[in-house]
Design an enzyme around this catalytic site. Structure first.
Site, PDB file in Angstrom:
ATOM      1  N   SER A   8       0.850  -1.191   0.000  1.00  0.00           N
ATOM      2  CA  SER A   8       0.000   0.000   0.000  1.00  0.00           C
ATOM      3  C   SER A   8       0.882   1.236   0.000  1.00  0.00           C
ATOM      4  CB  SER A   8      -0.880   0.022   1.251  1.00  0.00           C
ATOM      5  OG  SER A   8      -1.382   1.334   1.454  1.00  0.00           O
ATOM      6  N   HIS A  32      -1.610  -1.635  -4.014  1.00  0.00           N
ATOM      7  CA  HIS A  32      -2.830  -1.284  -3.276  1.00  0.00           C
ATOM      8  C   HIS A  32      -2.918   0.236  -3.148  1.00  0.00           C
ATOM      9  CE1 HIS A  32      -5.963  -2.204  -0.206  1.00  0.00           C
ATOM     10  NE2 HIS A  32      -5.473  -1.173   0.461  1.00  0.00           N
ATOM     11  N   ASP A  34      -5.142   3.392  -1.753  1.00  0.00           N
ATOM     12  CA  ASP A  34      -6.156   3.741  -0.756  1.00  0.00           C
ATOM     13  C   ASP A  34      -6.831   5.063  -1.114  1.00  0.00           C
ATOM     14  OD1 ASP A  34      -5.982   1.612   1.290  1.00  0.00           O
ATOM     15  OD2 ASP A  34      -3.888   2.268   1.401  1.00  0.00           O
ATOM     16  N   MET A  36      -9.510   7.720  -0.321  1.00  0.00           N
ATOM     17  CA  MET A  36     -10.262   8.170   0.865  1.00  0.00           C
ATOM     18  C   MET A  36     -10.873   9.537   0.579  1.00  0.00           C
ATOM     19  SD  MET A  36      -7.671   7.228   3.955  1.00  0.00           S
ATOM     20  CE  MET A  36      -6.650   5.742   3.947  1.00  0.00           C
ATOM     21  N   HIS A  65      -8.739   0.384  -3.031  1.00  0.00           N
ATOM     22  CA  HIS A  65      -9.515   0.243  -1.791  1.00  0.00           C
ATOM     23  C   HIS A  65     -10.265   1.552  -1.579  1.00  0.00           C
ATOM     24  CE1 HIS A  65      -9.204  -0.350   2.896  1.00  0.00           C
ATOM     25  NE2 HIS A  65     -10.445  -0.368   2.460  1.00  0.00           N
ATOM     26  N   MET A  67     -12.355   3.853   0.317  1.00  0.00           N
ATOM     27  CA  MET A  67     -12.870   4.256   1.633  1.00  0.00           C
ATOM     28  C   MET A  67     -13.613   5.580   1.465  1.00  0.00           C
ATOM     29  SD  MET A  67      -9.513   3.122   3.741  1.00  0.00           S
ATOM     30  CE  MET A  67      -8.576   3.068   2.210  1.00  0.00           C
ATOM     31  N   MET A 136     -10.855  -5.769   7.078  1.00  0.00           N
ATOM     32  CA  MET A 136      -9.934  -4.779   7.653  1.00  0.00           C
ATOM     33  C   MET A 136      -9.507  -5.224   9.047  1.00  0.00           C
ATOM     34  SD  MET A 136      -9.309  -2.364   5.524  1.00  0.00           S
ATOM     35  CE  MET A 136      -8.478  -1.206   6.632  1.00  0.00           C
ATOM     36  N   ASP A 174      -5.817  -6.125   5.652  1.00  0.00           N
ATOM     37  CA  ASP A 174      -5.259  -4.778   5.479  1.00  0.00           C
ATOM     38  C   ASP A 174      -5.278  -4.072   6.825  1.00  0.00           C
ATOM     39  OD1 ASP A 174      -4.508  -2.244   4.628  1.00  0.00           O
ATOM     40  OD2 ASP A 174      -6.330  -1.886   3.451  1.00  0.00           O
TER      41      ASP A 174
HETATM   42  C1  DX5 Z   1      -5.633   2.028   6.040  1.00  0.00           C
HETATM   43  C2  DX5 Z   1      -5.335   1.557   4.660  1.00  0.00           C
HETATM   44  C3  DX5 Z   1      -4.183   0.649   4.555  1.00  0.00           C
HETATM   45  C4  DX5 Z   1      -2.868   1.197   5.055  1.00  0.00           C
HETATM   46  C5  DX5 Z   1      -2.239   0.079   5.801  1.00  0.00           C
HETATM   47  O1  DX5 Z   1      -6.952   2.422   6.165  1.00  0.00           O
HETATM   48  O2  DX5 Z   1      -6.449   0.889   4.101  1.00  0.00           O
HETATM   49  O3  DX5 Z   1      -4.045   0.103   3.251  1.00  0.00           O
HETATM   50  O4  DX5 Z   1      -1.990   1.659   4.081  1.00  0.00           O
HETATM   51  O5  DX5 Z   1      -1.087   0.522   6.428  1.00  0.00           O
HETATM   52  P1  DX5 Z   1      -0.294  -0.362   7.476  1.00  0.00           P
HETATM   53  O6  DX5 Z   1       0.234  -1.572   6.746  1.00  0.00           O
HETATM   54  O7  DX5 Z   1       0.782   0.530   7.956  1.00  0.00           O
HETATM   55  O8  DX5 Z   1      -1.264  -0.742   8.564  1.00  0.00           O
HETATM   56 ZN    ZN Z   2      -6.157  -0.216   2.216  1.00  0.00          ZN
END
Ligand code: DX5
Ligand code: ZN
Length: 221
Positions: A8, A32, A34, A36, A65, A67, A136, A174
């Site tokens: 990620s 990956h 993210d 948001m 992903h 969010m 998650m 994740d």
């Molecule tokens: C958090 C993200 C993750 C994040 C994980 O909401 O969805 O993908 O990058 O980071 P680590 O591996 O540091 O927990």
């Molecule tokens: Zn993620």
């Protein structure tokens, strides 16, 4: 079972996104991303234009992903921008089946994601059209949080349901995935591992990604 490493980039140097991805490409199966929106989660990152900007720089599978409160609204631009798969949080969706069909119609692999406190029952009715289930293991929003062991029974239950379905559905974890927690996830039946700070906050992200790849490939599950 295919096992995959999905670094990620959330906590990578986003000003050098393509270079950061290149660092981990040899070890990574998926990248990956993210997305948001500052509403579904308190953090705000990037959206389809950044996914599209990254697309020409890597041949890797782009695992998005989402969010966000309204993931369906992003699907056309993500597909157009070259995303490969999307995982949509089930919590804000009023009709998960419709959202999954919309993703599939656009040629995207379609997944549903659940927060640690969201029961698996919310996604199981859709197993027949899912490509991925994301359980998650932290509250979504930020990297660097501690892994929630309380999610392990849900991962195991998801593995049983996927096995019973006879379908190829990726089971992704994740949040807080590191050398100590990968074995617990493997034991529970996860096959797709998102690792953020464990790779990009390491002194040598390329070496860290290789080490995760070996750990994931070698572990018993
Ligand atoms: C958090 C993200 C993750 C994040 C994980 O909401 O969805 O993908 O990058 O980071 P680590 O591996 O540091 O927990
Ligand atoms: Zn993620």
């Amino acid at each position: 079972m295919i096992r995959r490493l999905a670094p990620s980039v959330l906590n990578a140097d986003l000003a050098q996104l393509a270079d950061q991805v290149r660092l981990v490409e040899d070890a990574a199966d998926w990248i990956h991303l993210d997305v948001m929106d500052g509403h579904f989660v308190p953090n705000l990152t990037f959206g389809p234009p950044v996914v599209a900007a990254l697309r020409p720089h890597t041949g890797h599978y782009l695992d998005c992903h989402l969010m966000v409160e309204d993931p369906e609204a992003l699907l056309p631009a993500l597909a157009e921008g070259g995303a490969n798969g999307v995982s949509m949080h089930v919590e804000p969706l009023d009709d998960p089946g419709r959202a999954l069909d919309a993703a599939a119609d656009l040629g995207l692999d379609a997944g549903l994601a659940v927060k640690p406190g969201t029961p698996l029952d919310t996604v199981l009715p859709f197993l027949d059209r899912l490509d991925l289930v994301l359980t998650m293991t932290v509250e979504p929003g930020f990297g660097g949080q501690a892994f929630d062991d309380g999610v392990l029974p849900k991962i195991a239950a998801a593995r049983r349901a996927i096995a019973a379905s006879g379908r190829e559905v990726a089971l992704q974890v994740d949040g807080g995935v590191n050398a100590a927690t990968v074995p617990r996830c493997l034991q529970a039946g996860a096959d797709t591992f998102v690792v953020g700070t464990g790779i990009f906050h390491a002194d040598d992200p390329a070496a860290a990604a290789k080490a995760f790849r070996e750990l994931i490939a070698g572990g018993a599950g």
